[in-house]
Design a protein around this motif. Sequence first.
Motif, PDB file in Angstrom:
ATOM      1  N   ARG A  96      42.388  52.270  27.934  1.00  8.75           N
ATOM      2  CA  ARG A  96      41.374  53.090  27.271  1.00  8.75           C
ATOM      3  C   ARG A  96      41.977  54.459  26.931  1.00  8.75           C
ATOM      4  O   ARG A  96      41.681  55.473  27.559  1.00  8.75           O
ATOM      5  CB  ARG A  96      40.140  53.224  28.159  1.00  8.75           C
ATOM      6  CG  ARG A  96      39.407  51.893  28.381  1.00  8.75           C
ATOM      7  CD  ARG A  96      38.229  52.074  29.335  1.00  8.75           C
ATOM      8  NE  ARG A  96      37.264  53.044  28.834  1.00  8.75           N
ATOM      9  CZ  ARG A  96      36.310  52.764  27.961  1.00  8.75           C
ATOM     10  NH1 ARG A  96      36.204  51.539  27.466  1.00  8.75           N
ATOM     11  NH2 ARG A  96      35.470  53.699  27.564  1.00  8.75           N
ATOM     12  N   ILE A  97      42.863  54.452  25.953  1.00  9.68           N
ATOM     13  CA  ILE A  97      43.494  55.678  25.490  1.00  9.68           C
ATOM     14  C   ILE A  97      43.438  55.720  23.969  1.00  9.68           C
ATOM     15  O   ILE A  97      43.128  54.734  23.310  1.00  9.68           O
ATOM     16  CB  ILE A  97      44.967  55.776  25.956  1.00  9.68           C
ATOM     17  CG1 ILE A  97      45.788  54.579  25.449  1.00  9.68           C
ATOM     18  CG2 ILE A  97      45.055  55.898  27.468  1.00  9.68           C
ATOM     19  CD1 ILE A  97      47.271  54.670  25.749  1.00  9.68           C
ATOM     20  N   GLU A 139      40.748  66.092  31.285  1.00 13.05           N
ATOM     21  CA  GLU A 139      40.260  64.848  30.708  1.00 13.05           C
ATOM     22  C   GLU A 139      41.401  64.196  29.943  1.00 13.05           C
ATOM     23  O   GLU A 139      42.268  64.878  29.409  1.00 13.05           O
ATOM     24  CB  GLU A 139      39.081  65.103  29.751  1.00 13.05           C
ATOM     25  CG  GLU A 139      37.851  65.714  30.403  1.00 13.05           C
ATOM     26  CD  GLU A 139      36.714  65.912  29.414  1.00 13.05           C
ATOM     27  OE1 GLU A 139      36.714  65.227  28.381  1.00 13.05           O
ATOM     28  OE2 GLU A 139      35.849  66.749  29.680  1.00 13.05           O
ATOM     29  N   GLY A 140      41.394  62.879  29.897  1.00 12.03           N
ATOM     30  CA  GLY A 140      42.410  62.187  29.118  1.00 12.03           C
ATOM     31  C   GLY A 140      43.423  61.475  29.985  1.00 12.03           C
ATOM     32  O   GLY A 140      43.124  61.028  31.094  1.00 12.03           O
ATOM     33  N   ALA A 141      44.644  61.358  29.480  1.00 15.70           N
ATOM     34  CA  ALA A 141      45.710  60.621  30.154  1.00 15.70           C
ATOM     35  C   ALA A 141      47.013  61.403  30.051  1.00 15.70           C
ATOM     36  O   ALA A 141      47.202  62.218  29.141  1.00 15.70           O
ATOM     37  CB  ALA A 141      45.878  59.232  29.529  1.00 15.70           C
ATOM     38  N   GLY A 142      47.926  61.142  30.984  1.00 15.45           N
ATOM     39  CA  GLY A 142      49.160  61.907  31.082  1.00 15.45           C
ATOM     40  C   GLY A 142      50.127  61.678  29.935  1.00 15.45           C
ATOM     41  O   GLY A 142      50.109  60.644  29.260  1.00 15.45           O
ATOM     42  N   LEU A 143      50.987  62.657  29.724  1.00 13.92           N
ATOM     43  CA  LEU A 143      52.069  62.496  28.763  1.00 13.92           C
ATOM     44  C   LEU A 143      53.020  61.406  29.231  1.00 13.92           C
ATOM     45  O   LEU A 143      53.162  61.155  30.427  1.00 13.92           O
ATOM     46  CB  LEU A 143      52.853  63.810  28.628  1.00 13.92           C
ATOM     47  CG  LEU A 143      52.100  65.022  28.084  1.00 13.92           C
ATOM     48  CD1 LEU A 143      52.979  66.261  28.171  1.00 13.92           C
ATOM     49  CD2 LEU A 143      51.658  64.787  26.645  1.00 13.92           C
ATOM     50  N   VAL A 144      53.675  60.746  28.284  1.00 13.93           N
ATOM     51  CA  VAL A 144      54.674  59.736  28.612  1.00 13.93           C
ATOM     52  C   VAL A 144      55.972  60.051  27.875  1.00 13.93           C
ATOM     53  O   VAL A 144      55.977  60.751  26.857  1.00 13.93           O
ATOM     54  CB  VAL A 144      54.205  58.310  28.276  1.00 13.93           C
ATOM     55  CG1 VAL A 144      53.099  57.874  29.218  1.00 13.93           C
ATOM     56  CG2 VAL A 144      53.759  58.204  26.820  1.00 13.93           C
ATOM     57  N   ILE A 145      57.070  59.521  28.408  1.00 12.77           N
ATOM     58  CA  ILE A 145      58.397  59.804  27.871  1.00 12.77           C
ATOM     59  C   ILE A 145      59.143  58.504  27.648  1.00 12.77           C
ATOM     60  O   ILE A 145      58.980  57.536  28.395  1.00 12.77           O
ATOM     61  CB  ILE A 145      59.167  60.739  28.832  1.00 12.77           C
ATOM     62  CG1 ILE A 145      60.492  61.190  28.218  1.00 12.77           C
ATOM     63  CG2 ILE A 145      59.371  60.081  30.193  1.00 12.77           C
ATOM     64  CD1 ILE A 145      61.166  62.303  29.016  1.00 12.77           C
TER      65      ILE A 145
END
Length: 277
Positions: A102-103, A139-145
Amino acid sequence: TSTTPGPPPGGGVKQFQTTFWRSHDFGATWDEQHGTISADVAYDAVFFHRGIVAGRDGSLLATTHGYLHGERKYRSVLARSTDRGATWRIVSTIAASPAGWRIEGRSEPTMARASNGDLVVVMRQSAPGNPKVCNGSREGAGLVISRFSDDGASWTPAQTLFGAGLNSYNVFSADPHLTRMPGGQLILSFGRPGNKILVSADGNGMRWSNLTPTRAGISSGYTSVVPLTATTALQVGDDGSNWCFPAGSGLHKVGIWAKTIELRISETKRSGTRPIP
């Protein structure tokens, strides 16, 4: 706030028209030009984002994001140009949304060349915009690399940023900005909530340290950062956007700020790296 993006604007095509500007006098004047970006498969929308990096073969590499035809979540993709930016071709997918997540999708990619020669990309996953997040709510989701060592043919699976004290709850943002310092360190500027800086001291982006809040107060979390010297950088952000305040709440003072960031001594010491080819 919904974590599902709105419907994509396109209807599934393999080529888009582009508008870009080119300067032949170091930015004093600019010429508007037009070109194309194409792909082997159909997309509903494609957006160039953040910047361009020189490839080892002399080509130009650009981070873009958009909707594959029929998808409703963003994916980040890499485009390559061999004619100085007149035409582009999407050559690989950096990261797409895992099924069932759910992003918003993997979007707003920012790319830099690491000290070991890899290309490193950091991406947004989900970062709702509303008055609560402008005032510090998470709120939301973490950064990804993700990264690759072959200039774009294959990418590592997207993962959260690794470092002491870092997790998906304190490293998330809209529109992160990654840049390489003259001394080789990587600096990541991000926000929402707040405004922050992360540093990869060895310049490879495999481990990050010193999660540093740089400015408190109301902010949209959109930032940028540029090197000034070998040990200082300029971070730019804002004091809020129109959606940072409740509707009907009257006028609010907003503006753009800039702040000099100085690397700590521990962040200027690098080891185990080799020059960029």
